[in-house]
Design a protein around this motif. Structure first.
Motif, PDB file in Angstrom:
ATOM      1  N   MET A 225      41.363  44.800  13.483  1.00 52.23           N
ATOM      2  CA  MET A 225      42.617  44.141  13.155  1.00 52.23           C
ATOM      3  C   MET A 225      43.456  43.781  14.379  1.00 52.23           C
ATOM      4  N   ASN A 226      43.399  44.572  15.441  1.00 51.84           N
ATOM      5  CA  ASN A 226      44.212  44.223  16.614  1.00 51.84           C
ATOM      6  C   ASN A 226      43.775  42.880  17.202  1.00 51.84           C
ATOM      7  N   GLN A 227      42.457  42.609  17.168  1.00 57.23           N
ATOM      8  CA  GLN A 227      41.971  41.317  17.662  1.00 57.23           C
ATOM      9  C   GLN A 227      42.278  40.184  16.673  1.00 57.23           C
ATOM     10  N   VAL A 228      42.282  40.525  15.393  1.00 56.28           N
ATOM     11  CA  VAL A 228      42.633  39.544  14.368  1.00 56.28           C
ATOM     12  C   VAL A 228      44.072  39.066  14.565  1.00 56.28           C
ATOM     13  N   LEU A 229      44.965  40.039  14.779  1.00 57.57           N
ATOM     14  CA  LEU A 229      46.376  39.694  14.979  1.00 57.57           C
ATOM     15  C   LEU A 229      46.563  38.853  16.235  1.00 57.57           C
ATOM     16  N   TYR A 230      45.785  39.148  17.265  1.00 64.27           N
ATOM     17  CA  TYR A 230      45.866  38.360  18.498  1.00 64.27           C
ATOM     18  C   TYR A 230      45.425  36.916  18.228  1.00 64.27           C
ATOM     19  N   GLU A 231      44.358  36.756  17.452  1.00 62.52           N
ATOM     20  CA  GLU A 231      43.862  35.411  17.139  1.00 62.52           C
ATOM     21  C   GLU A 231      44.904  34.610  16.351  1.00 62.52           C
ATOM     22  N   ILE A 232      45.512  35.263  15.364  1.00 59.63           N
ATOM     23  CA  ILE A 232      46.551  34.583  14.565  1.00 59.63           C
ATOM     24  C   ILE A 232      47.722  34.185  15.455  1.00 59.63           C
ATOM     25  N   SER A 233      48.169  35.109  16.295  1.00 59.27           N
ATOM     26  CA  SER A 233      49.311  34.849  17.169  1.00 59.27           C
ATOM     27  C   SER A 233      48.991  33.775  18.201  1.00 59.27           C
ATOM     28  N   ASN A 234      47.795  33.809  18.751  1.00 55.05           N
ATOM     29  CA  ASN A 234      47.408  32.889  19.822  1.00 55.05           C
ATOM     30  C   ASN A 234      47.246  31.458  19.320  1.00 55.05           C
ATOM     31  N   LYS A 235      46.692  31.293  18.104  1.00 54.22           N
ATOM     32  CA  LYS A 235      46.443  29.940  17.580  1.00 54.22           C
ATOM     33  C   LYS A 235      47.653  29.373  16.827  1.00 54.22           C
ATOM     34  N   ARG A 236      48.600  30.230  16.449  1.00 49.59           N
ATOM     35  CA  ARG A 236      49.890  29.805  15.898  1.00 49.59           C
ATOM     36  C   ARG A 236      49.780  28.948  14.633  1.00 49.59           C
ATOM     37  N   LEU A 237      48.843  29.285  13.773  1.00 51.27           N
ATOM     38  CA  LEU A 237      48.710  28.570  12.510  1.00 51.27           C
ATOM     39  C   LEU A 237      48.987  29.464  11.302  1.00 51.27           C
ATOM     40  N   GLY A 238      49.341  30.717  11.572  1.00 49.48           N
ATOM     41  CA  GLY A 238      49.689  31.617  10.479  1.00 49.48           C
ATOM     42  C   GLY A 238      48.509  32.192   9.742  1.00 49.48           C
ATOM     43  N   LEU A 239      47.315  32.003  10.271  1.00 46.96           N
ATOM     44  CA  LEU A 239      46.118  32.561   9.636  1.00 46.96           C
ATOM     45  C   LEU A 239      44.955  32.533  10.609  1.00 46.96           C
ATOM     46  N   THR A 240      43.895  33.212  10.234  1.00 42.95           N
ATOM     47  CA  THR A 240      42.614  33.027  10.897  1.00 42.95           C
ATOM     48  C   THR A 240      41.536  32.943   9.836  1.00 42.95           C
ATOM     49  N   THR A 241      40.520  32.168  10.117  1.00 38.51           N
ATOM     50  CA  THR A 241      39.363  32.116   9.222  1.00 38.51           C
ATOM     51  C   THR A 241      38.383  33.213   9.619  1.00 38.51           C
ATOM     52  N   ILE A 242      37.613  33.675   8.667  1.00 41.69           N
ATOM     53  CA  ILE A 242      36.550  34.653   8.920  1.00 41.69           C
ATOM     54  C   ILE A 242      35.234  33.970   8.560  1.00 41.69           C
ATOM     55  N   VAL A 243      34.339  33.917   9.540  1.00 46.47           N
ATOM     56  CA  VAL A 243      33.093  33.170   9.365  1.00 46.47           C
ATOM     57  C   VAL A 243      31.894  34.020   9.756  1.00 46.47           C
ATOM     58  N   ASP A 244      30.713  33.626   9.250  1.00 47.26           N
ATOM     59  CA  ASP A 244      29.489  34.298   9.676  1.00 47.26           C
ATOM     60  C   ASP A 244      28.970  33.646  10.951  1.00 47.26           C
ATOM     61  N   LYS A 245      27.782  34.032  11.383  1.00 48.27           N
ATOM     62  CA  LYS A 245      27.257  33.530  12.655  1.00 48.27           C
ATOM     63  C   LYS A 245      26.972  32.033  12.630  1.00 48.27           C
ATOM     64  N   ASN A 246      26.898  31.445  11.403  1.00 47.10           N
ATOM     65  CA  ASN A 246      26.664  30.004  11.263  1.00 47.10           C
ATOM     66  C   ASN A 246      27.951  29.235  10.949  1.00 47.10           C
ATOM     67  N   ASP A 247      29.081  29.890  11.124  1.00 43.89           N
ATOM     68  CA  ASP A 247      30.403  29.309  10.859  1.00 43.89           C
ATOM     69  C   ASP A 247      30.663  29.044   9.389  1.00 43.89           C
ATOM     70  N   VAL A 248      29.881  29.660   8.500  1.00 45.31           N
ATOM     71  CA  VAL A 248      30.133  29.532   7.063  1.00 45.31           C
ATOM     72  C   VAL A 248      31.357  30.374   6.718  1.00 45.31           C
ATOM     73  N   LEU A 249      32.254  29.811   5.924  1.00 42.60           N
ATOM     74  CA  LEU A 249      33.508  30.471   5.590  1.00 42.60           C
ATOM     75  C   LEU A 249      33.272  31.673   4.673  1.00 42.60           C
ATOM     76  N   LEU A 250      33.784  32.830   5.083  1.00 39.72           N
ATOM     77  CA  LEU A 250      33.706  34.048   4.276  1.00 39.72           C
ATOM     78  C   LEU A 250      35.065  34.404   3.677  1.00 39.72           C
ATOM     79  N   GLY A 251      36.129  34.048   4.376  1.00 38.87           N
ATOM     80  CA  GLY A 251      37.463  34.383   3.890  1.00 38.87           C
ATOM     81  C   GLY A 251      38.514  34.002   4.908  1.00 38.87           C
ATOM     82  N   ILE A 252      39.768  34.348   4.590  1.00 41.01           N
ATOM     83  CA  ILE A 252      40.867  34.131   5.524  1.00 41.01           C
ATOM     84  C   ILE A 252      41.772  35.349   5.537  1.00 41.01           C
ATOM     85  N   PHE A 253      42.543  35.472   6.601  1.00 40.65           N
ATOM     86  CA  PHE A 253      43.578  36.500   6.673  1.00 40.65           C
ATOM     87  C   PHE A 253      44.815  35.825   7.222  1.00 40.65           C
TER      88      PHE A 253
END
Length: 330
Positions: A225-253
Motif C-alpha cells: 500500500m505505501n507504493q500504491v499511495l505513492y503512485e496515486i500521489s505521483n500521477k495525480r489522477l485520484g486513482l491507480t489501476t491494478i493490472v497483470d503482467k499483460n496490462d489486463v485490468l484487474l481492478g482500481i484503487f
C-alpha cells in the motif's frame, strides 16, 4: 415620420402575431409548390461535379448567403456569388461543372439577367427560385422552383418578408433532402464544425484527452500500500489501476477507497497488498467514445474517472472529469 400624429397607439403584439400568421400561410403555400421540379433540382445538385454557386441581389442575396452556408456545412460544397460583382470579374468563380441557383422573387433581376448569356456559354445548369414562372429568369432555367402566390407580411406589400422566409425555407428543404441523399452523418457534420461547443461535442474523443504512457497510474496486484499511495500521489489522477503482467485490468484503487479503508480499519496496515482492497470489475470506456459521452456517463454513475481499455481489456489510459471540463466539453 411624425409619431406624434399617430391617432392611436400601436398594438405591437397584434402586429407581430399577424406577421407570423401571414408568414406561416406563406410556408403553407410553398408546400403546395414542392413537386417533381424539386426532385429534379435535387438530382442536378446531387450529381454536380463542381460547386453549388448561389446568387441573388438585395434581400435575396442575404438569403442566398445563408443558403450557401447551410449547403456547405451539410455536405454540398457551396458559396455565394454577388451578381453585381460577377459582372465585374467575379463571374470567374463560376466554371463548367458547377450548378447555379439564382434567386429573385420577381424572376427578372437585371443584374442576373445580364449574366445569362455567359451562364449559357459555360453550360452551367441553372436553378431559379422566384414567385412564379413568368419572369425571364425562370423561363431560361433548367429547373424553375416557385414560392407560389404569397402575400408579403409588410403592410405596404413592399419589403421582402414572407417571400424571403419562404425562400430560406425552400433552401433548407433542398439542403436537408441532399443531406439525407448523401447519407450525411454527425461525424461528417463535425468535420465542418470544428470550433466551439458543437465541434467539441462531435469531434473530441476519449483518446484525445486520456492520460497514457508514463502519466498512466498502474501497479501490479502484489504492490504494498505505501507504493500504491505513492503512485496515486505521483500521477495525480485520484486513482491507480491494478493490472497483470499483460496490462489486463484487474481492478482500481481510488482516493475514495483509501478514505473508506481508513474509516473502516481506523487506519490501515502498510503490509497490505493492493489486491486485498482494490475494487474489482471497475467501469471502463473505449478510447473511441466521444468525450461528451464520457462526461454524461460520469455524471450518471457519479464517478470522476474512467479507465480506458482496449478490446483485450488491457489498460491504455485514464480520463478524468477534470480533463473533460478543462477541454470545454459540456
Amino acid at each position: 415620420m411624425n409619431l406624434k400624429n399617430r391617432p392611436n397607439p400601436i398594438d405591437f403584439q397584434k402586429v407581430a402575431l399577424e406577421t407570423l400568421r401571414i408568414e406561416e400561410q406563406a410556408l403553407e403555400i410553398l408546400a403546395t409548390q414542392i413537386d417533381e421540379r424539386f426532385s429534379r433540382a435535387c438530382e442536378i445538385i446531387l450529381h454536380c461535379r463542381g460547386r453549388l454557386v448561389i446568387t441573388g441581389m438585395g434581400k435575396s442575396g442575404h438569403i442566398g448567403r445563408k443558403m450557401a452556408a447551410t449547403f456547405a456545412s451539410t455536405g454540398t460544397p457551396s458559396f455565394f456569388m454577388h451578381p453585381g460583382e460577377a459582372g465585374h470579374g467575379d463571374l470567374g468563380m463560376l466554371v463548367h461543372g458547377d450548378v447555379l441557383i439564382a434567386i429573385s422573387n420577381s424572376g427578372k433581376s437585371d443584374e442576373i439577367m445580364m449574366l445569362m448569356p455567359l451562364i449559357k456559354h459555360l453550360e452551367v445548369p441553372l436553378i431559379t427560385i422566384s414567385g412564379d414562372t413568368k419572369g425571364p429568369m425562370p423561363q431560361n432555367a433548367d429547373v424553375a422552383l416557385t414560392l407560389g402566390n404569397i402575400q408579403e407580411a409588410c403592410p405596404l406589400g413592399l419589403a421582402p418578408t414572407s417571400s424571403t422566409t419562404a425562400t430560406l425555407a425552400l433552401g433548407d428543404a433542398l439542403a436537408v433532402a441532399l443531406l439525407d441523399a448523401r447519407g450525411f452523418t454527425a461525424d461528417d457534420f463535425a468535420m465542418s464544425h470544428p470550433a466551439g461547443a458543437l465541434g467539441k461535442r462531435l469531434l473530441l474523443h476519449v483518446k484525445h484527452l486520456m492520460h497514457t504512457d508514463t502519466d498512466l497510474p498502474k501497479v501490479s496486484p502484489d504492490t504494498p500500500m505505501n507504493q500504491v499511495l505513492y503512485e496515486i500521489s505521483n500521477k495525480r489522477l485520484g486513482l491507480t489501476t491494478i493490472v497483470d503482467k499483460n496490462d489486463v485490468l484487474l481492478g482500481i484503487f481510488t482516493d475514495g477507497d483509501l478514505r473508506r479503508l481508513i474509516d473502516k480499519q481506523q487506519g490501515f496496515d502498510v503490509n497490505l497488498v493492493v489486491s486485498e482492497v482494490m475494487t474489482q470489475n471497475p467501469l471502463t470506456i473505449s478510447q473511441e467514445a466521444r468525450a461528451v459521452e464520457a462526461l454524461e456517463r460520469m455524471n450518471d454513475k457519479k464517478i470522476n474517472q474512467f479507465v480506458v481499455v482496449n478490446d483485450l481489456n488491457q489498460v491504455i489510459g485514464v480520463i478524468s472529469m477534470h480533463d473533460l471540463i478543462q477541454a470545454g466539453v459540456n
